[in-house]
Design an enzyme around this catalytic site. Structure first.
Site, PDB file in Angstrom:
ATOM      1  N   CYS A  94       0.902  -1.163  -0.177  1.00  0.00           N
ATOM      2  CA  CYS A  94      -0.179   0.081  -0.009  1.00  0.00           C
ATOM      3  C   CYS A  94       0.347   1.595   0.311  1.00  0.00           C
ATOM      4  O   CYS A  94       1.529   1.523  -1.050  1.00  0.00           O
ATOM      5  CB  CYS A  94      -0.726   0.225   0.820  1.00  0.00           C
ATOM      6  SG  CYS A  94      -2.756   0.883   0.755  1.00  0.00           S
ATOM      7  N   HIS A 190      -3.827  -5.680   2.627  1.00  0.00           N
ATOM      8  CA  HIS A 190      -3.418  -5.944   3.741  1.00  0.00           C
ATOM      9  C   HIS A 190      -3.990  -6.689   4.796  1.00  0.00           C
ATOM     10  O   HIS A 190      -3.802  -7.634   4.083  1.00  0.00           O
ATOM     11  CB  HIS A 190      -4.084  -4.326   4.872  1.00  0.00           C
ATOM     12  CG  HIS A 190      -3.320  -3.341   4.159  1.00  0.00           C
ATOM     13  ND1 HIS A 190      -1.453  -2.543   4.997  1.00  0.00           N
ATOM     14  CD2 HIS A 190      -3.740  -1.925   3.664  1.00  0.00           C
ATOM     15  CE1 HIS A 190      -1.724  -1.725   4.392  1.00  0.00           C
ATOM     16  NE2 HIS A 190      -2.781  -0.705   3.552  1.00  0.00           N
TER      17      HIS A 190
HETATM   18  N1  GLN Z   1      -2.479   6.751   2.755  1.00  0.00           N
HETATM   19  C1  GLN Z   1      -2.423   5.671   1.247  1.00  0.00           C
HETATM   20  C2  GLN Z   1      -3.549   6.091   0.561  1.00  0.00           C
HETATM   21  O1  GLN Z   1      -4.782   6.415   1.811  1.00  0.00           O
HETATM   22  C3  GLN Z   1      -1.979   4.590   1.605  1.00  0.00           C
HETATM   23  C4  GLN Z   1      -2.498   3.983   2.576  1.00  0.00           C
HETATM   24  C5  GLN Z   1      -2.302   2.755   3.518  1.00  0.00           C
HETATM   25  O2  GLN Z   1      -0.993   2.561   3.188  1.00  0.00           O
HETATM   26  N2  GLN Z   1      -3.618   1.646   3.537  1.00  0.00           N
HETATM   27  O3  GLN Z   1      -3.395   5.520  -0.002  1.00  0.00           O
END
Ligand code: GLN
Length: 261
Positions: A94, A190
């Site tokens: 992510c 995740h």
């Molecule tokens: N901040 C990034 C987004 O919102 C990554 C989010 C995350 O790592 N879950 O896309």
């Protein structure tokens, strides 16, 4: 005892939705097979000898955590590119995945240059893509949880990790999820992703062991519990794109709440 060194990128700022569990999974699946594992935290401003690193992991983060880490990551870009060219396995989840692309724009419009290890561009927006996600990939079915506003578009010719069966994936419309460059894998999954997807975990470990010691196979483990967890997650309904609402509360309601204390 043979050992692998795992570099964990910015564990303080890029570690959301259980992503530390991926490092724990890699360590335990090595130890259960009689190997030793050493985890090397990579923190902004602290020198790291990447030449002895066998595997790189980076987790997810809020836009703010990504902004904190992006400058330091860029400085380490040439070394990380050399490692990709040298076949070092990497898993970027992510927020890290986004920063390993060419560029990332936060949901409030701040532009962050990325490493360009993945030929991709990500733009954050007002809607978050949240929920369980299922892919078809070269590693078979992969199951995880996604929560991102960033929409990632792969350049023509950039290999994806897989095809979305259930969920949003890179941007909610292309049907692609993740990216693969050499042995570097980027994904929005995740969960953490590795405990429920032992095939992917062992792929990363065997790639590192083969590169360091010429190991050609890993002793199979009993993954019954892991696969049961994956089946439960895959059976849960997909979330939906949630629209970001300002989290502020009207001032008069805050004052009233304070008065009632
Ligand atoms: N901040 C990034 C987004 O919102 C990554 C989010 C995350 O790592 N879950 O896309």
């Amino acid at each position: 005892m043979r050992s692998l060194r795992i570099a964990h990128l910015y564990p303080r700022d890029l570690n959301v939705y259980g992503d530390l569990g991926n490092v724990i999974t890699l360590v335990k699946r090595l130890e259960w097979r009689g190997y030793r594992a050493e985890v090397l935290p990579v923190e902004a401003g602290r020198p790291v000898d990447f030449s002895s690193v066998d595997l790189v992991f980076g987790g997810g983060g809020q836009d703010s955590g990504q902004l904190v880490s992006a400058g330091d990551l860029l400085e380490r870009g040439p070394e990380l590119h050399r490692m990709v060219d040298d076949g070092v396995p990497m898993l970027l989840v992510c927020g890290s995945y986004q920063l390993f692309g060419r560029e990332f724009t936060t949901s409030d419009g701040r532009h962050v240059p990325g490493l360009g290890i993945f030929r991709s561009a990500t733009v954050g927006g007002p809607h978050r893509m949240i929920g369980n996600i299922v892919l078809e990939s070269p590693f078979g079915r992969l199951v995880g949880f996604e929560n991102h506003s960033g929409r990632t578009v792969l350049d023509p010719g950039q290999e994806a990790l897989g095809t979305v069966v259930q969920g949003f994936g890179n941007n909610g419309s292309s049907g692609e999820e993740g990216a693969v460059t050499g042995n570097a894998i980027g994904t929005y999954l995740h969960g953490p992703v590795l405990p429920k997807n032992p095939v992917l975990a062992d792929h990363l470990l065997l790639t590192a062991l083969r590169r360091r010691y010429g190991v050609e196979e890993l002793r199979p483990l009993n993954d019954e519990l892991e696969l049961r967890a994956a089946n439960v997650a895959a059976s849960r309904p997909q979330g939906r794109a949630a629209t970001l609402r300002p989290r502020h509360r009207p001032l008069h309601r805050i004052v009233a709440a304070l008065r009632s204390l």
